[in-house]
Design an enzyme around this catalytic site. Sequence first.
Site, PDB file in Angstrom:
ATOM      1  CE  LYS A  95      -2.017   2.013   3.885  1.00 31.68           C
ATOM      2  NZ  LYS A  95      -1.876   3.125   3.924  1.00 31.68           N
ATOM      3  CG  ASN A  96       2.145   2.989   3.657  1.00 34.14           C
ATOM      4  OD1 ASN A  96       1.235   3.035   3.444  1.00 34.14           O
ATOM      5  ND2 ASN A  96       2.872   2.755   4.756  1.00 34.14           N
TER       6      ASN A  96
ATOM      7  CB  CYS B 259      -5.315  11.386  10.964  1.00 38.42           C
ATOM      8  SG  CYS B 259      -3.852  10.522  11.394  1.00 38.42           S
TER       9      CYS B 259
ATOM     10  NE  ARG C 164       0.001  10.885   9.760  1.00 39.86           N
ATOM     11  CZ  ARG C 164      -0.141   9.636   9.037  1.00 39.86           C
ATOM     12  NH1 ARG C 164      -1.202   8.950   9.258  1.00 39.86           N
ATOM     13  NH2 ARG C 164       0.711   8.855   8.420  1.00 39.86           N
TER      14      ARG C 164
ATOM     15  CG  ASP D 238       2.966   1.729   9.348  1.00 40.85           C
ATOM     16  OD1 ASP D 238       2.739   2.578  10.383  1.00 40.85           O
ATOM     17  OD2 ASP D 238       3.001   1.922   8.315  1.00 40.85           O
TER      18      ASP D 238
ATOM     19  NE  ARG E 288      -6.835   4.272   5.392  1.00 38.62           N
ATOM     20  CZ  ARG E 288      -5.880   4.472   6.324  1.00 38.62           C
ATOM     21  NH1 ARG E 288      -5.881   4.470   7.636  1.00 38.62           N
ATOM     22  NH2 ARG E 288      -4.705   4.952   6.068  1.00 38.62           N
TER      23      ARG E 288
HETATM   24  C1  UD1 Z   1       4.251   7.241   6.531  1.00 40.62           C
HETATM   25  C2  UD1 Z   1       3.417   5.887   6.094  1.00 40.62           C
HETATM   26  C3  UD1 Z   1       2.833   5.329   7.841  1.00 40.62           C
HETATM   27  C4  UD1 Z   1       4.197   5.415   8.428  1.00 40.62           C
HETATM   28  C5  UD1 Z   1       4.826   6.547   8.628  1.00 40.62           C
HETATM   29  C6  UD1 Z   1       6.168   6.316   9.429  1.00 40.62           C
HETATM   30  C7  UD1 Z   1       2.546   6.041   3.983  1.00 40.62           C
HETATM   31  C8  UD1 Z   1       1.222   6.252   3.265  1.00 40.62           C
HETATM   32  N1  UD1 Z   1       2.186   6.388   5.256  1.00 40.62           N
HETATM   33  O1  UD1 Z   1       3.638   8.229   6.971  1.00 40.62           O
HETATM   34  O2  UD1 Z   1       2.153   4.278   7.413  1.00 40.62           O
HETATM   35  O3  UD1 Z   1       3.637   5.037  10.065  1.00 40.62           O
HETATM   36  O4  UD1 Z   1       5.224   6.784   7.105  1.00 40.62           O
HETATM   37  O5  UD1 Z   1       7.056   5.292   8.883  1.00 40.62           O
HETATM   38  O6  UD1 Z   1       3.468   5.841   3.549  1.00 40.62           O
HETATM   39  N2  UD1 Z   1       6.169  15.280  10.777  1.00 40.62           N
HETATM   40  C9  UD1 Z   1       6.150  16.646  10.868  1.00 40.62           C
HETATM   41  N3  UD1 Z   1       6.096  17.478  10.019  1.00 40.62           N
HETATM   42  C10 UD1 Z   1       6.083  17.091   8.675  1.00 40.62           C
HETATM   43  C11 UD1 Z   1       5.968  15.710   8.306  1.00 40.62           C
HETATM   44  C12 UD1 Z   1       5.906  14.915   9.490  1.00 40.62           C
HETATM   45  O7  UD1 Z   1       6.403  17.049  12.109  1.00 40.62           O
HETATM   46  O8  UD1 Z   1       6.048  17.927   7.808  1.00 40.62           O
HETATM   47  C13 UD1 Z   1       6.191  14.106  11.592  1.00 40.62           C
HETATM   48  C14 UD1 Z   1       4.803  13.525  11.858  1.00 40.62           C
HETATM   49  O9  UD1 Z   1       3.976  14.249  12.704  1.00 40.62           O
HETATM   50  C15 UD1 Z   1       5.399  12.219  12.574  1.00 40.62           C
HETATM   51  C16 UD1 Z   1       6.800  12.026  11.926  1.00 40.62           C
HETATM   52  O10 UD1 Z   1       7.245  13.360  11.580  1.00 40.62           O
HETATM   53  O11 UD1 Z   1       5.397  12.176  14.010  1.00 40.62           O
HETATM   54  C17 UD1 Z   1       6.937  10.734  10.836  1.00 40.62           C
HETATM   55  O12 UD1 Z   1       5.869  11.342  10.039  1.00 40.62           O
HETATM   56  P1  UD1 Z   1       6.120  10.673   8.338  1.00 40.62           P
HETATM   57  O13 UD1 Z   1       7.360   9.921   8.376  1.00 40.62           O
HETATM   58  O14 UD1 Z   1       6.202  11.830   7.538  1.00 40.62           O
HETATM   59  O15 UD1 Z   1       4.886   9.599   8.103  1.00 40.62           O
HETATM   60  P2  UD1 Z   1       3.893   9.848   6.949  1.00 40.62           P
HETATM   61  O16 UD1 Z   1       4.960   9.927   5.580  1.00 40.62           O
HETATM   62  O17 UD1 Z   1       2.895  10.613   7.468  1.00 40.62           O
END
Ligand code: UD1
Length: 419
Positions: free
Chosen positions: A22-23, A116, A121, A308, A400
Amino acid sequence: MQNFVITGGKRLSGEIELQGCKNSTLPIMAAAILVNGKCSLESCPNLTDVYSAARILNHLGCKCSIVGNRGEIDASAITGSEIPERLMREMRSSIMFMGAILGRMGECTFSIPGGCELGPRPIDMHLAALAKMGAEIQDTGGRICCRMPKGRSHGARLSLSFPSVGATENIILCAVLAEGETVINNAAREPEICDMCRFLRSCGAKIKGDGESCIMVEGVEKLHGCEYRIMPDRIAGATYLSMTAAAGGELILKNACIAEMEPFVSILEQTGCFICAADNRIYLRRGGRLKAVKNRIRTMPHPGFPTDAQAVLMAALATAEGTSVFEENIFDCRYRHTDALIKMGADIQVMGKAAVIRGVRRLHGADIEATDLRGGAAMAVAALAAEGTTRIGSISHIDRGYEKFEDVITSLGGSIRRE
Ligand code: UD1
């Protein structure tokens, strides 16, 4: 609203073919926006999130269809650059369309879906990076409008304060057709990012260093179509292994990505399961009672233990002998499944980032609600190991991310039905 009704206590046995990931499917579908031509995706999983991504593509004027496990995307005639709020709300990860739309169209309007199920996020890192690549960003009451005044983004040297998966993907997507070179320091190293980069390279993109913490993208004028096979889903793999570890029995996971699953498998092995991996297959057998994991299980960016997989392993450890401790370092609010596990008889104490799991002999069935995708899957893991019948509500969360969830479990001899 549908439920899963699961009767536990049966050993699981059999072999399953791991679904497509999925990811990586979602960012690859976004990446297809950059391509002037047809992309065919093999091993495209049938998931509600994937259908949501297809709706976004079709809304933008791309042609996207998913037949069986084959996805076809043709973005040659793309006309739109706006994602309506209703589509943004369907899927939090629609945010990764931003970089691709901006890269192809020079502008993009979307809304922030808000907090969410895993807590807030933010997308500050995504926006700061895109601004450095030339984007002008306006926020008008939740609707965000990004525009490249020169029509095309330009390369930049970027350093992320945390290796965010989504920010790394968005930057790469925006950089592929940019003018000049983009360098991302402290980039995320998740295998799904590498899968997206392999896809983009098959279309003619120039990307180096994915899988390492410094990624370099040299902008090209144009991308061409390709045929691409999506990698297997390591988190679905971790879920089915945890399930068999919890319920007892044996499992052969076919089409498994062994190297990518190593951070999870090396911890699961400490529970006393026999695990053997070769030729894209992982075999697991659990005989006696599971043992607790002695060292703290810390979720970390890849190649650390994946956040995850935290919930599904916790569900298995709920009946292990001894005490296991998790430390959740990625998301602030990722222990929401623990209330349901406690209702089933688990002994779990959450203290800030830490969760202490004192293994109990037995869990029992209960009426519970899925709180999020992986948390919902964890409840199914616990239910298959529990005595009696569990009804899990709000299973749209599980749909999902898991293809034919109940069919896979039934094929292993588990008792599950959707109603
Ligand atoms: C992706 C995955 C999710 C997984 C996560 C971490 C997908 C669709 N989702 O989510 O399943 O759990 O990686 O491996 O691939 N953050 C900030 N600011 C930003 C971006 C992120 O503060 O601009 C923080 C987030 O709140 C979180 C952390 O960074 O605490 C990690 O987030 P991130 O690696 O961006 O996760 P996702 O890409 O949302």
